[in-house]
Design an enzyme around this catalytic site. Structure first.
Site, PDB file in Angstrom:
ATOM      1  N   PHE A 138       1.132  -1.316   0.155  1.00  0.00           N
ATOM      2  CA  PHE A 138       0.079  -0.010   0.290  1.00  0.00           C
ATOM      3  C   PHE A 138       1.097   1.109  -0.151  1.00  0.00           C
ATOM      4  O   PHE A 138       0.213   2.162   0.083  1.00  0.00           O
ATOM      5  CB  PHE A 138      -0.740   0.392   1.196  1.00  0.00           C
ATOM      6  CG  PHE A 138      -0.321  -0.110   2.601  1.00  0.00           C
ATOM      7  CD1 PHE A 138       0.243   0.666   3.113  1.00  0.00           C
ATOM      8  CD2 PHE A 138      -0.660  -1.200   3.171  1.00  0.00           C
ATOM      9  CE1 PHE A 138       0.769   0.639   4.912  1.00  0.00           C
ATOM     10  CE2 PHE A 138      -0.015  -1.123   4.673  1.00  0.00           C
ATOM     11  CZ  PHE A 138       0.799  -0.673   4.659  1.00  0.00           C
ATOM     12  N   ASP A 139       2.225   1.454   0.020  1.00  0.00           N
ATOM     13  CA  ASP A 139       3.118   2.078   0.235  1.00  0.00           C
ATOM     14  C   ASP A 139       4.377   1.706  -0.130  1.00  0.00           C
ATOM     15  O   ASP A 139       4.879   0.586   0.725  1.00  0.00           O
ATOM     16  CB  ASP A 139       2.465   3.147   1.815  1.00  0.00           C
ATOM     17  CG  ASP A 139       3.001   4.704   1.410  1.00  0.00           C
ATOM     18  OD1 ASP A 139       3.517   4.777   0.585  1.00  0.00           O
ATOM     19  OD2 ASP A 139       3.586   5.547   2.472  1.00  0.00           O
TER      20      ASP A 139
END
Length: 252
Positions: free
Chosen positions: A182-183
């Site tokens: 997600f990041d």
């Protein structure tokens, strides 16, 4: 009134049930090349109109399967009939009737979304606890009283974090237990500098176990992460997995 109701309904679909873009996963059906069939269009404007129509049709088609799972069964014929009547101005229901129907649909969607959200919360908790239990039994894993799990991959040398007012520079990657990333500062191509007090509790605790130039893997339970909040597409009650390089430490 009807316009704003429709916007809210579409927003609910977009958040919970609809693909990110009209242009994704197109088409559902095999499209013949122009070399295989007669040219139907006289100019680019006709092609643009047709392309928009196909995109809308595919958008509706994909939503049907999702709607079935939600318990909402819509008839394709009546959707097309409604579009046709709206364009021709020959409506079979009054604007008042349409407004009431859309209000009921919006309320139904909200209730379904709430039920699915609560179900997802419970499932994430169950799956997360199992993941944490299995991971804690792996070699080299440490567990703190708060529930944080971590593996020190490199202790580091030099400055260590002393307070929450410490400025840190890190490279990191964040993912969920299903492997979804997600990041990532690596993908952005540059590290990030921030204050330790501004990051989640799992980082605040975990980064104290390494020094400058160290590297650590953190398995962060919800109580040290985002809890039961949905943040940037991360589901509520998610276990967060971070691989972090502590590039610089400045104790202020």
């Amino acid at each position: 009134m009807i316009f704003f109701l429709l916007k809210r309904i579409l927003l609910l679909y977009l958040i919970f049930f609809i693909p990110k873009s009209f242009s994704e996963n197109l088409p559902f059906f095999k499209i013949q090349s122009y070399s295989e069939k007669k040219e139907f269009f006289k100019n680019d404007n006709e092609k643009i109109g047709y392309s928009l129509g196909v995109s809308l049709g595919n958008y509706v088609n994909e939503s049907f399967e999702r709607q079935k799972k939600m318990g909402i069964k819509l008839d394709k014929y009546n959707i097309l009939l409604g579009v046709q009547d709206a364009i021709s101005g020959n409506l079979k229901l009054s604007h008042e009737e349409i407004s009431i129907i859309l209000q009921k649909l919006e309320e139904n969607l909200k209730n379904i979304a709430k039920i699915q959200f609560e179900k997802s919360e419970k499932e994430n908790l169950i799956q997360g606890k199992l993941y944490m239990k299995n991971f804690s039994e792996m070699k080299g894993v440490n567990k703190t009283p708060s529930g944080l799990l971590y593996i020190v991959e490199k202790s580091g040398e030099g400055e260590e974090i002393k307070t929450k007012n410490t400025e840190i520079t890190v490279h990191y990657k964040g993912s969920l237990i299903n492997g979804m990333e997600f990041d990532s500062s690596y993908k952005r191509g540059k590290p990030i500098t921030l204050m330790l007090k501004d990051v989640i509790l799992g980082w605040q605790e975990g980064l104290k176990y390494i020094k400058k130039s160290g590297k650590i893997k953190l398995i962060i339970p919800p109580n040290l992460g985002y809890g039961n909040n949905t943040i940037n597409g991360i589901p509520a009650n998610s276990i967060l997995i971070f691989e972090i390089e502590l590039l610089d430490v400045k104790n202020i």
